[in-house]
Design a protein around this motif. Sequence first.
Motif, PDB file in Angstrom:
ATOM      1  N   LEU A  91       0.852  -1.180   0.000  1.00 52.38           N
ATOM      2  CA  LEU A  91       0.000   0.000   0.000  1.00 52.38           C
ATOM      3  C   LEU A  91       0.889   1.232   0.000  1.00 52.38           C
ATOM      4  O   LEU A  91       1.738   1.397   0.869  1.00 52.38           O
ATOM      5  N   VAL A  92       0.726   2.068  -1.029  1.00 50.74           N
ATOM      6  CA  VAL A  92       1.546   3.266  -1.169  1.00 50.74           C
ATOM      7  C   VAL A  92       0.644   4.482  -1.359  1.00 50.74           C
ATOM      8  O   VAL A  92      -0.478   4.365  -1.839  1.00 50.74           O
ATOM      9  N   PHE A  93       1.154   5.638  -0.993  1.00 50.68           N
ATOM     10  CA  PHE A  93       0.390   6.872  -1.162  1.00 50.68           C
ATOM     11  C   PHE A  93       1.186   7.927  -1.924  1.00 50.68           C
ATOM     12  O   PHE A  93       0.817   9.095  -1.932  1.00 50.68           O
ATOM     13  N   GLU A  94       2.272   7.515  -2.542  1.00 50.54           N
ATOM     14  CA  GLU A  94       3.063   8.385  -3.398  1.00 50.54           C
ATOM     15  C   GLU A  94       3.192   7.737  -4.754  1.00 50.54           C
ATOM     16  O   GLU A  94       3.658   6.587  -4.824  1.00 50.54           O
ATOM     17  N   PRO A  95       2.783   8.344  -5.803  1.00 54.55           N
ATOM     18  CA  PRO A  95       2.131   9.650  -5.820  1.00 54.55           C
ATOM     19  C   PRO A  95       0.699   9.532  -5.302  1.00 54.55           C
ATOM     20  O   PRO A  95       0.102   8.458  -5.357  1.00 54.55           O
ATOM     21  N   ALA A  96       0.184  10.626  -4.811  1.00 57.09           N
ATOM     22  CA  ALA A  96      -1.183  10.641  -4.322  1.00 57.09           C
ATOM     23  C   ALA A  96      -2.140  10.399  -5.489  1.00 57.09           C
ATOM     24  O   ALA A  96      -1.943  10.917  -6.584  1.00 57.09           O
ATOM     25  N   TRP A  97      -3.165   9.586  -5.246  1.00 55.29           N
ATOM     26  CA  TRP A  97      -4.138   9.297  -6.290  1.00 55.29           C
ATOM     27  C   TRP A  97      -4.942  10.549  -6.624  1.00 55.29           C
ATOM     28  O   TRP A  97      -5.273  11.344  -5.737  1.00 55.29           O
ATOM     29  N   ASP A  98      -5.232  10.732  -7.912  1.00 60.78           N
ATOM     30  CA  ASP A  98      -6.177  11.779  -8.304  1.00 60.78           C
ATOM     31  C   ASP A  98      -6.961  11.294  -9.521  1.00 60.78           C
ATOM     32  O   ASP A  98      -6.649  10.259 -10.104  1.00 60.78           O
ATOM     33  N   GLN A  99      -7.973  12.022  -9.901  1.00 62.48           N
ATOM     34  CA  GLN A  99      -8.891  11.594 -10.948  1.00 62.48           C
ATOM     35  C   GLN A  99      -8.224  11.392 -12.302  1.00 62.48           C
ATOM     36  O   GLN A  99      -8.726  10.641 -13.136  1.00 62.48           O
ATOM     37  N   SER A 100      -7.092  12.019 -12.538  1.00 59.78           N
ATOM     38  CA  SER A 100      -6.409  11.865 -13.825  1.00 59.78           C
ATOM     39  C   SER A 100      -5.870  10.446 -14.020  1.00 59.78           C
ATOM     40  O   SER A 100      -5.530  10.065 -15.141  1.00 59.78           O
ATOM     41  N   MET A 101      -5.805   9.660 -12.961  1.00 63.88           N
ATOM     42  CA  MET A 101      -5.287   8.298 -13.046  1.00 63.88           C
ATOM     43  C   MET A 101      -6.334   7.302 -13.530  1.00 63.88           C
ATOM     44  O   MET A 101      -6.009   6.164 -13.856  1.00 63.88           O
ATOM     45  N   MET A 102      -7.592   7.724 -13.605  1.00 67.02           N
ATOM     46  CA  MET A 102      -8.665   6.839 -14.029  1.00 67.02           C
ATOM     47  C   MET A 102      -8.618   6.618 -15.541  1.00 67.02           C
ATOM     48  O   MET A 102      -8.208   7.502 -16.292  1.00 67.02           O
ATOM     49  N   SER A 103      -9.078   5.452 -15.950  1.00 64.91           N
ATOM     50  CA  SER A 103      -9.206   5.175 -17.387  1.00 64.91           C
ATOM     51  C   SER A 103     -10.350   6.023 -17.945  1.00 64.91           C
ATOM     52  O   SER A 103     -11.194   6.543 -17.196  1.00 64.91           O
ATOM     53  N   GLU A 104     -10.371   6.140 -19.252  1.00 65.05           N
ATOM     54  CA  GLU A 104     -11.452   6.875 -19.910  1.00 65.05           C
ATOM     55  C   GLU A 104     -12.808   6.273 -19.546  1.00 65.05           C
ATOM     56  O   GLU A 104     -13.771   6.987 -19.272  1.00 65.05           O
ATOM     57  N   GLU A 105     -12.876   4.933 -19.517  1.00 62.41           N
ATOM     58  CA  GLU A 105     -14.123   4.249 -19.182  1.00 62.41           C
ATOM     59  C   GLU A 105     -14.584   4.599 -17.768  1.00 62.41           C
ATOM     60  O   GLU A 105     -15.770   4.810 -17.528  1.00 62.41           O
ATOM     61  N   ALA A 106     -13.646   4.656 -16.836  1.00 62.90           N
ATOM     62  CA  ALA A 106     -13.997   4.990 -15.454  1.00 62.90           C
ATOM     63  C   ALA A 106     -14.516   6.419 -15.359  1.00 62.90           C
ATOM     64  O   ALA A 106     -15.499   6.683 -14.652  1.00 62.90           O
ATOM     65  N   ARG A 107     -13.869   7.348 -16.069  1.00 60.26           N
ATOM     66  CA  ARG A 107     -14.325   8.748 -16.029  1.00 60.26           C
ATOM     67  C   ARG A 107     -15.737   8.884 -16.585  1.00 60.26           C
ATOM     68  O   ARG A 107     -16.556   9.601 -16.039  1.00 60.26           O
ATOM     69  N   VAL A 108     -16.021   8.166 -17.661  1.00 57.79           N
ATOM     70  CA  VAL A 108     -17.361   8.201 -18.243  1.00 57.79           C
ATOM     71  C   VAL A 108     -18.373   7.590 -17.278  1.00 57.79           C
ATOM     72  O   VAL A 108     -19.439   8.160 -17.028  1.00 57.79           O
ATOM     73  N   GLU A 109     -18.030   6.430 -16.716  1.00 59.80           N
ATOM     74  CA  GLU A 109     -18.936   5.737 -15.775  1.00 59.80           C
ATOM     75  C   GLU A 109     -19.293   6.603 -14.586  1.00 59.80           C
ATOM     76  O   GLU A 109     -20.422   6.616 -14.110  1.00 59.80           O
ATOM     77  N   LEU A 110     -18.311   7.370 -14.103  1.00 63.26           N
ATOM     78  CA  LEU A 110     -18.530   8.206 -12.920  1.00 63.26           C
ATOM     79  C   LEU A 110     -18.995   9.615 -13.272  1.00 63.26           C
ATOM     80  O   LEU A 110     -19.184  10.450 -12.386  1.00 63.26           O
ATOM     81  N   GLY A 111     -19.166   9.890 -14.574  1.00 59.21           N
ATOM     82  CA  GLY A 111     -19.705  11.169 -15.004  1.00 59.21           C
ATOM     83  C   GLY A 111     -18.702  12.319 -15.009  1.00 59.21           C
ATOM     84  O   GLY A 111     -19.086  13.489 -14.944  1.00 59.21           O
ATOM     85  N   PHE A 112     -17.416  12.004 -15.129  1.00 60.15           N
ATOM     86  CA  PHE A 112     -16.391  13.066 -15.159  1.00 60.15           C
ATOM     87  C   PHE A 112     -16.107  13.549 -16.574  1.00 60.15           C
ATOM     88  O   PHE A 112     -15.445  14.552 -16.751  1.00 60.15           O
ATOM     89  N   ASP A 113     -16.566  12.833 -17.585  1.00 64.30           N
ATOM     90  CA  ASP A 113     -16.363  13.248 -18.981  1.00 64.30           C
ATOM     91  C   ASP A 113     -17.692  13.413 -19.669  1.00 64.30           C
ATOM     92  O   ASP A 113     -18.679  12.873 -19.324  1.00 64.30           O
TER      93      ASP A 113
END
Length: 113
Positions: A91-113
Amino acid sequence: MTQEEKTAIEERIVDVLKTVYDPEIPVNIFDLGMIYKIDVKDDTTDPEGNAIVELDMTFTAPNCPAADFILEDVRTKVEGVQGVKSANVNLVFEPAWDQSMMSEEARVELGFD
């Protein structure tokens, strides 16, 4: 173990990681970008040629209430992959997770695109 064999194991690992979900988010942890590293290592002591897998992963928030459940689910599923002897999940926290790490499919599913 050949590079092709390692690649095949890694592909099977990705497939099982896509079945692991944070109970609070309807997208799998791989597409969320929570897996930072998959390292398939040849275990020369294993007579069957199975590999040791090192995984680095994170959470969308450091205080994730489902952390223990998710970590155990990842370890258990990866160790069930054909060709894997054991899995170490770091379990690591560097780099910190952010929304840019999501796949295109994940962004669409969650309504970010």
